[in-house]
Design an enzyme around this catalytic site. Structure first.
Site, short mmCIF file in Angstrom:
data_model
loop_
_atom_site.label_atom_id
_atom_site.label_comp_id
_atom_site.label_asym_id
_atom_site.label_seq_id
_atom_site.Cartn_x
_atom_site.Cartn_y
_atom_site.Cartn_z
N HIS A 52 -2.11 -5.38 1.39
CA HIS A 52 -3.38 -6.06 1.12
C HIS A 52 -3.09 -7.45 0.61
O HIS A 52 -2.15 -7.64 -0.16
CB HIS A 52 -4.18 -5.29 0.05
CG HIS A 52 -5.33 -6.08 -0.50
ND1 HIS A 52 -6.58 -6.05 0.07
CD2 HIS A 52 -5.41 -6.97 -1.53
CE1 HIS A 52 -7.38 -6.88 -0.59
NE2 HIS A 52 -6.70 -7.44 -1.56
N PHE B 246 -15.72 3.52 6.73
CA PHE B 246 -14.35 3.91 6.42
C PHE B 246 -14.06 3.92 4.92
O PHE B 246 -12.92 4.16 4.51
CB PHE B 246 -13.34 3.00 7.14
CG PHE B 246 -13.50 1.53 6.85
CD1 PHE B 246 -12.96 0.96 5.70
CD2 PHE B 246 -14.16 0.69 7.74
CE1 PHE B 246 -13.10 -0.39 5.42
CE2 PHE B 246 -14.29 -0.68 7.47
CZ PHE B 246 -13.76 -1.21 6.31
N LYS C 263 0.82 -1.21 0.00
CA LYS C 263 0.00 0.00 0.00
C LYS C 263 0.86 1.28 0.00
O LYS C 263 2.06 1.22 0.30
CB LYS C 263 -0.94 -0.03 1.22
CG LYS C 263 -1.98 -1.16 1.13
CD LYS C 263 -2.97 -1.08 2.30
CE LYS C 263 -4.02 -2.17 2.22
NZ LYS C 263 -5.00 -2.08 3.32
N GLU D 21 -9.66 -10.08 -7.90
CA GLU D 21 -8.60 -9.08 -7.69
C GLU D 21 -7.41 -9.22 -8.65
O GLU D 21 -6.83 -8.21 -9.07
CB GLU D 21 -8.11 -9.15 -6.24
CG GLU D 21 -9.17 -8.68 -5.26
CD GLU D 21 -8.75 -8.84 -3.81
OE1 GLU D 21 -7.65 -9.36 -3.54
OE2 GLU D 21 -9.54 -8.44 -2.93
N ASN E 141 -2.10 0.19 6.81
CA ASN E 141 -1.61 -1.08 7.33
C ASN E 141 -0.77 -1.87 6.33
O ASN E 141 -0.79 -3.10 6.30
CB ASN E 141 -2.76 -1.91 7.90
CG ASN E 141 -3.82 -2.23 6.85
OD1 ASN E 141 -3.64 -1.90 5.68
ND2 ASN E 141 -4.87 -2.90 7.25
N THR F 68 -5.93 -7.04 10.52
CA THR F 68 -6.14 -5.71 9.93
C THR F 68 -5.63 -4.60 10.87
O THR F 68 -4.95 -3.67 10.43
CB THR F 68 -7.65 -5.50 9.68
OG1 THR F 68 -8.17 -6.64 9.01
CG2 THR F 68 -7.90 -4.25 8.85
N ARG G 42 2.08 -6.31 9.47
CA ARG G 42 1.31 -5.20 10.02
C ARG G 42 1.73 -4.87 11.45
O ARG G 42 1.78 -3.69 11.82
CB ARG G 42 -0.19 -5.53 9.93
CG ARG G 42 -0.70 -5.39 8.49
CD ARG G 42 -2.06 -5.98 8.32
NE ARG G 42 -2.70 -5.56 7.06
CZ ARG G 42 -3.84 -6.06 6.62
NH1 ARG G 42 -4.46 -7.00 7.31
NH2 ARG G 42 -4.37 -5.64 5.48
N TYR H 262 -12.23 -1.80 -4.04
CA TYR H 262 -12.77 -2.01 -2.69
C TYR H 262 -14.30 -1.95 -2.67
O TYR H 262 -14.89 -1.60 -1.65
CB TYR H 262 -12.19 -0.97 -1.73
CG TYR H 262 -10.82 -1.35 -1.19
CD1 TYR H 262 -10.64 -2.51 -0.43
CD2 TYR H 262 -9.70 -0.55 -1.43
CE1 TYR H 262 -9.39 -2.85 0.08
CE2 TYR H 262 -8.45 -0.89 -0.92
CZ TYR H 262 -8.31 -2.04 -0.17
OH TYR H 262 -7.07 -2.39 0.34
N ARG I 123 -1.98 -14.14 4.13
CA ARG I 123 -2.78 -13.50 5.19
C ARG I 123 -2.11 -13.66 6.55
O ARG I 123 -2.11 -12.75 7.37
CB ARG I 123 -4.19 -14.11 5.24
CG ARG I 123 -4.99 -13.92 3.97
CD ARG I 123 -5.58 -12.57 3.81
NE ARG I 123 -6.51 -12.20 4.85
CZ ARG I 123 -7.16 -11.04 4.89
NH1 ARG I 123 -6.95 -10.12 3.95
NH2 ARG I 123 -7.98 -10.76 5.88
#
Ligand code: GDP
Length: 146
Positions: free
Chosen positions: A115, A57, A9, A126, A112, A91, A102, A49, A85
């Site tokens: 993704h 958010f 990100k 995706e 964070n 998250t 993270r 998203y 993950r």
């Protein structure tokens, strides 16, 4: 073998963490088979998203995602979706396990670092969002190039 979509990100790219994020995935035998740097438009971030469009958010998240360049990758490996993950962590960095990306680098629940697709269905949406078939390359194993 399974493929998953990872985004480094804008916070991580801006903070010089791109190499470290990729290193951690490669160290766990996840292979980069597609990679590009992109600066998303508002529409592109909203489309990516869209499952979160009704979340409070959503606006803040999409604004963050267009704040600078990010790096999209297709990672391949055994159980790649689940293992990515795990390496990412929860998250919220305050809830993320020790040693996860993270926990190590995220500065908030929003900023964070990374993704990763959360299911096979998500990866199926995706991966082609960022990559054409021609941009996802076969793995070349260690020792195969001399
Ligand atoms: P992920 O699968 O762990 O990335 O989490 P989600 O799919 O639930 O949320 C997508 C992204 O939205 C997260 O990675 C965060 O960047 C952001 N996000 C999630 N929850 C919140 C929240 O409560 N507040 C804010 N500002 N951002 C959030």
């Amino acid at each position: 073998m399974e493929q998953t979509l990872v985004i480094v990100k804008p916070d991580a790219v801006a903070n010089g963490l791109l190499g470290e994020v990729i290193r951690r995935f490669e160290a766990e035998d996840l292979t980069v088979c597609g990679l590009k740097m992109v600066w998303l438009s508002q529409k592109e971030a909203e489309g990516f998203y869209q499952v979160h469009q009704h979340q409070p958010f959503f606006q803040s998240l999409t604004h963050f995602m267009i704040s600078g360049p990010c790096v999209a990758m297709v990672l391949e490996g055994e159980e790649a979706i689940r293992r990515v993950r795990t390496l990412m962590g929860a998250t919220d960095p305050l809830k993320a396990a020790e040693g996860t990306l993270r926990r190590s680098f995220a500065t908030s629940i929003e900023k964070n670092v990374v993704h990763g697709s959360d299911s096979a269905a998500s990866a199926t949406f995706e991966i082609p969002y960022f990559f054409s078939r021609l941009e996802i390359l076969p793995k070349v194993g260690r020792g195969e190039i001399s």
